[in-house]
Design an enzyme around this catalytic site. Sequence first.
Site, PDB file in Angstrom:
ATOM      1  N   THR A 181       1.056  -1.021  -0.309  1.00  0.00           N
ATOM      2  CA  THR A 181       0.120   0.052   0.140  1.00  0.00           C
ATOM      3  C   THR A 181       1.106   1.024  -0.300  1.00  0.00           C
ATOM      4  OG1 THR A 181      -1.825  -0.840   1.225  1.00  0.00           O
ATOM      5  CG2 THR A 181      -1.740   1.349   1.226  1.00  0.00           C
ATOM      6  N   ARG A 204     -10.909 -10.888  -2.366  1.00  0.00           N
ATOM      7  CA  ARG A 204     -10.966 -10.004  -1.591  1.00  0.00           C
ATOM      8  C   ARG A 204     -10.871  -8.578  -1.555  1.00  0.00           C
ATOM      9  NH1 ARG A 204      -6.131  -7.354   1.189  1.00  0.00           N
ATOM     10  NH2 ARG A 204      -6.486  -7.440   3.139  1.00  0.00           N
ATOM     11  N   ASP A 262      -8.437  -3.031   3.712  1.00  0.00           N
ATOM     12  CA  ASP A 262      -8.922  -1.930   3.962  1.00  0.00           C
ATOM     13  C   ASP A 262      -8.155  -0.451   3.072  1.00  0.00           C
ATOM     14  OD1 ASP A 262      -6.283  -2.316   3.884  1.00  0.00           O
ATOM     15  OD2 ASP A 262      -5.883  -0.200   5.561  1.00  0.00           O
ATOM     16  N   THR A 295      -1.806   1.368   6.488  1.00  0.00           N
ATOM     17  CA  THR A 295      -1.015   0.313   5.436  1.00  0.00           C
ATOM     18  C   THR A 295      -1.116  -0.568   6.539  1.00  0.00           C
ATOM     19  OG1 THR A 295       0.697  -0.954   4.681  1.00  0.00           O
ATOM     20  CG2 THR A 295       1.262   1.886   5.918  1.00  0.00           C
ATOM     21  N   GLY A 296      -1.146  -2.071   6.552  1.00  0.00           N
ATOM     22  CA  GLY A 296      -1.014  -3.059   6.840  1.00  0.00           C
ATOM     23  C   GLY A 296      -2.163  -4.051   7.058  1.00  0.00           C
TER      24      GLY A 296
END
Length: 354
Positions: A219, A247, A250, A270-271
């Site tokens: 991201t 899928r 976020d 980001t994560g």
Amino acid sequence: MVKILTYLIALFLLIGCKNKEKSSFENINTSKNSIEKTENFGIVIHGGAGTILKENMSDSLEAAYKAKLKEAISAGYEILKNGGTSLEAVTHTINVMEDSPLFNAGKGAVFTHEGSNELDASIMDGATLNAGAVAGVKHIKNPIDLARDVMQKSEHVMLYGAGAEEFAKTLGYKLMDTSYFYTKNRYESLQKVLEKEKSKNEKKVSFEDSYIKNSKFGTVGCAALDKHGNLAAGTSTGGMTNKRWNRIGDAPIIGAGTYANNTTCAVSSTGWGEYFIRSVVAYDISALMEYKGMTLQEAASEVIQEKVPALGGDGGIVAIDKDGNVAMEFNTAGMYRATMNSEGELIIKIYKEE
């Protein structure tokens, strides 16, 4: 008598001049203060968080990442410096990272389980709370541009897949051949994940493997404050390596991956997206500031170091508040990140211990 009148006239003239000088001085100060107030601006970016360790990074690759981060943030900074809007700065900054194969967005997007690329992006205007997002697009060179057009040129907030691309066609977008998004290292990463997945008895436990676990990271994002006092944030991603069943993480979800509100702050995340969605990370940081009176740094630390890990997630955020204060908070080994303030001071970092 004449002397007395002459003296009084001279006295009045002197007092008048003094008052005029004082008034002029006060006006100059007021004008100066006004200029100083409008000159307050700043920008902060990230290029993804994860197990980014110096011992695993060659000097040349590290230099390449830092150079691209500098190029990206400088593009946004120049827009802000010249009086441009935070939305413009966010968009163009993210464009630079989307066009680079170094980051998991646009050109450098990771591959799905089926070997394709599915791109997500979102953007939000802190002045109006208007927002736009796209998810699962496969032929859009710069998804952040389309997300902004969804916000500004449609009545919707999020468009998905083929529908989003049909909307893009109505605006004259050139749809890219999927080969544009192919990069050798991203494709090889998918093959490694698939091989490791085959060696597991159950695919559910694949995230126990550190390589597969880190394949979820990526991201790019940006948050900015312009001279007009308006905040904006944007996020763009290729999602998770080996993702299945369309899928969506976020990044395109307002409140999770992106949020901006002029009364508080602008945030890009980001994560591990599933946990950032469940934690409503970006909005939660703003809410803690608005309802509990926390500073940006306090709120960011509370969410990233306490709330997200409590659920089992990891990652990070970059954010800027209405006063220009910046937070670059993460709970992983590293996060590609950079910030510039109104004085032009540039900070670029990659690893945790910097």
